[in-house]
Design a protein around this motif. Structure first.
Motif, mmCIF file in Angstrom:
data_model
loop_
_atom_site.group_PDB
_atom_site.id
_atom_site.type_symbol
_atom_site.label_atom_id
_atom_site.label_comp_id
_atom_site.label_asym_id
_atom_site.label_seq_id
_atom_site.Cartn_x
_atom_site.Cartn_y
_atom_site.Cartn_z
ATOM 1 N N SER A 38 1.703 -4.806 -25.576
ATOM 2 C CA SER A 38 1.230 -4.323 -24.280
ATOM 3 C C SER A 38 1.194 -5.393 -23.205
ATOM 4 N N ASN A 50 6.474 -0.071 -18.735
ATOM 5 C CA ASN A 50 5.614 1.104 -18.547
ATOM 6 C C ASN A 50 6.430 2.367 -18.291
ATOM 7 N N VAL A 86 -0.533 5.132 -22.506
ATOM 8 C CA VAL A 86 -0.400 3.672 -22.655
ATOM 9 C C VAL A 86 0.338 3.095 -21.445
ATOM 10 N N PRO A 90 -2.022 0.494 -18.309
ATOM 11 C CA PRO A 90 -1.579 -0.725 -18.989
ATOM 12 C C PRO A 90 -2.756 -1.557 -19.491
ATOM 13 N N GLU A 91 -2.427 -2.564 -20.220
ATOM 14 C CA GLU A 91 -3.398 -3.425 -20.893
ATOM 15 C C GLU A 91 -4.537 -3.892 -19.990
ATOM 16 N N HIS A 97 -6.675 1.939 -21.943
ATOM 17 C CA HIS A 97 -5.483 1.472 -22.654
ATOM 18 C C HIS A 97 -5.759 1.348 -24.150
#
Length: 176
Positions: A38, A50, A86, A90-91, A97
């Motif tokens: 990620s 992404n 996901v 994003p992270e 996430h």
């Protein structure tokens, strides 16, 4: 309709695998040993990574409506939805996430095992259990020599192999 579902899954998973590898190559200083997958969703490779995982998720969700096996349809929908999330979260979004990734990892391993029962192709059982065992090790921070990135790939790679194999199988599947 099953053939179309197979092609959609095959296309979605294959493009994600290839674009993930490309993102790893483009990300400055990226290490498959030390970096989370990620990490590719933030920074220089964010748009590529992404978009790719969102596309994979959407294609899997569409494919899930084309299957005659209700249990697999539901499980595939969960994989598709959580994969899409996901990419949307994003992270660097934190908890959304984390939950999305956990559902993706868990549903992917379970779906591989369940699909092996329906199609009597037991390599998928091995791939599913490999992924689920790696998930347990990952959650408990037991990475061994693989590092955090390598252990996360032991969750994801068996699922991607299953997805390509499953998509290929159902694209040529003929019901008796």
């Amino acid at each position: 309709m099953t053939k179309i579902a197979g092609y959609l899954i095959l296309l979605g998973v294959s493009q994600f695998l290839l674009l993930m590898i490309i993102s790893e190559s483009l990300y400055p200083g990226y290490s498959v040993h030390s970096n989370y997958i990620s990490d590719l969703g933030v920074g220089k490779t964010a748009i590529l990574f992404n978009t790719s995982i969102i596309l994979m998720g959407l294609l899997i969700m569409v494919a899930s409506f084309s299957l005659d096996i209700r249990t697999l349809s539901i499980l595939l929908f969960v994989i598709g939805l959580s994969s899409t999330l996901v990419g949307i979260f994003p992270e660097n979004t934190g908890f959304p996430h984390l939950i999305s990734a956990l559902f993706t990892f868990l549903s992917g391993g379970i779906t591989a095992v369940v699909s092996s029962i329906y199609f009597r192709f037991y390599l998928w059982t091995i791939l599913g259990f490999m992924s689920l065992i790696a998930l347990i090790l990952f959650i408990t921070h037991i990475y061994g020599y693989l590092g955090v990135g390598g252990m996360e790939r032991m969750i994801v790679y068996p699922q991607l192999i299953w997805g390509i194999s499953f998509g290929s199988r159902i694209s040529v599947y003929k019901q008796d």
